[in-house]
Design a protein around this motif. Sequence first.
Motif, PDB file in Angstrom:
ATOM      1  N   LEU A 194       0.818  -1.213   0.000  1.00  0.00           N
ATOM      2  CA  LEU A 194       0.000   0.000   0.000  1.00  0.00           C
ATOM      3  C   LEU A 194       0.853   1.266   0.000  1.00  0.00           C
ATOM      4  N   SER A 195       2.020   1.226   0.685  1.00  0.00           N
ATOM      5  CA  SER A 195       2.911   2.398   0.633  1.00  0.00           C
ATOM      6  C   SER A 195       3.310   2.670  -0.811  1.00  0.00           C
ATOM      7  N   ALA A 196       3.721   1.595  -1.509  1.00  0.00           N
ATOM      8  CA  ALA A 196       4.146   1.761  -2.901  1.00  0.00           C
ATOM      9  C   ALA A 196       2.974   2.214  -3.764  1.00  0.00           C
ATOM     10  N   PHE A 197       1.789   1.651  -3.514  1.00  0.00           N
ATOM     11  CA  PHE A 197       0.596   1.997  -4.275  1.00  0.00           C
ATOM     12  C   PHE A 197       0.249   3.479  -4.123  1.00  0.00           C
ATOM     13  N   TYR A 198       0.160   3.943  -2.856  1.00  0.00           N
ATOM     14  CA  TYR A 198      -0.213   5.352  -2.645  1.00  0.00           C
ATOM     15  C   TYR A 198       0.847   6.293  -3.204  1.00  0.00           C
ATOM     16  N   THR A 199       2.121   5.915  -3.099  1.00  0.00           N
ATOM     17  CA  THR A 199       3.178   6.796  -3.619  1.00  0.00           C
ATOM     18  C   THR A 199       3.077   6.915  -5.132  1.00  0.00           C
ATOM     19  N   LEU A 200       2.909   5.781  -5.817  1.00  0.00           N
ATOM     20  CA  LEU A 200       2.834   5.799  -7.274  1.00  0.00           C
ATOM     21  C   LEU A 200       1.587   6.537  -7.768  1.00  0.00           C
ATOM     22  N   VAL A 201       0.416   6.106  -7.301  1.00  0.00           N
ATOM     23  CA  VAL A 201      -0.835   6.703  -7.780  1.00  0.00           C
ATOM     24  C   VAL A 201      -0.957   8.147  -7.304  1.00  0.00           C
ATOM     25  N   GLY A 202      -0.493   8.405  -6.059  1.00  0.00           N
ATOM     26  CA  GLY A 202      -0.554   9.761  -5.520  1.00  0.00           C
ATOM     27  C   GLY A 202       0.353  10.717  -6.288  1.00  0.00           C
ATOM     28  N   THR A 203       1.541  10.257  -6.682  1.00  0.00           N
ATOM     29  CA  THR A 203       2.443  11.126  -7.450  1.00  0.00           C
ATOM     30  C   THR A 203       1.818  11.491  -8.786  1.00  0.00           C
ATOM     31  N   HIS A 204       1.174  10.516  -9.419  1.00  0.00           N
ATOM     32  CA  HIS A 204       0.488  10.810 -10.678  1.00  0.00           C
ATOM     33  C   HIS A 204      -0.643  11.814 -10.436  1.00  0.00           C
TER      34      HIS A 204
END
Lengths: 106, 210
Positions: free
Chosen positions: B142-152
């Motif tokens: 979830l950390s990786a998910f939020y970082t990736l999608v959040g950065t976009h």
Amino acid sequence: MAQHETAHEESHGSLKTYSIGFLCSIVLTIIPIAIVLGGWFDGMVSKVVLMGAAALQFIVQLIFFMHLREEQKPRYNLMALILGIVILLIIVVGSMWIMLYNMVAV
Amino acid sequence: MAQRNVNHAGQVSPAELHSEDHGHPDMEEMRKFGFWIYLMTDIIIFGTLFATYIVLKGNTNGGPGPADLFQIGGIIVSTFILLISSYTSGLAVLAMHKGNRQALMRWLGVTALLGAAFIAMEVNEFIHLVGEGATLSTSAFLSAFYTLVGTHGLHVLVGLVWMIAIIIQLGKHGITPVTKRKVHIISLFWHFLDVVWIFVFTIVYLMGVS
């Protein structure tokens, strides 16, 4: 001369090229959705087809929306893009190789 | 010697003649190229985030995984919203080349509205996920998910603010070489964000639920 004029118009794209690009991206989005929701393929085949569709969509957007093909020589935009993609692939494929397929680490 | 001069003049390409009409086209072309270089560095940022996500995808720490969390229906809708907005930003550039300021501002406005709808759906999704107990600190996945999608999402938000600023500038100054270059750049940025989203959609969501 007339030919040159049309060529110049073309370099900013036209309604036709934008619409063709848009239709292509819609189709290339619907195909992966159908594959996943319909469960047509499984495992590796599905992944390869999905990535293929995404890569094709990337190329469609580059050509029809970002007009990469109409760049004048020397093609610095294309060269910069190739450099970017090479670094991208080294990072992504390299990370996957080391972290997911390295038996020593497991 | 005179012969050579004539020859030389005869070799001036139509493109060079054309660029002389515009004042300082080379500088604006350079700025556009500079922005292109920025986009290439952005590719590398997203590349590292994708690599991190792919590597950490399986580490759910006993928490919910991709297949449990993602509601693909809403994601498909937001994918099409972004796809359409990429097309409308292209229509804005077309309107600009026809010299139609009203249509240009209208299409940019439509693009911004679609971008706002995309952001709203993403915020909504994140709120839903947090409600399900899937927060940034639940697991490495979830950390990786939020970082990736959040950065976009953050990029889209910045693009949105930027697009509104350009609409205001167009209202004030009209279509000038400077505003022209700005519209070109924002539309490049927008197409780029659409491409990044296609990969987020494919790698995170479609491969997550399949």
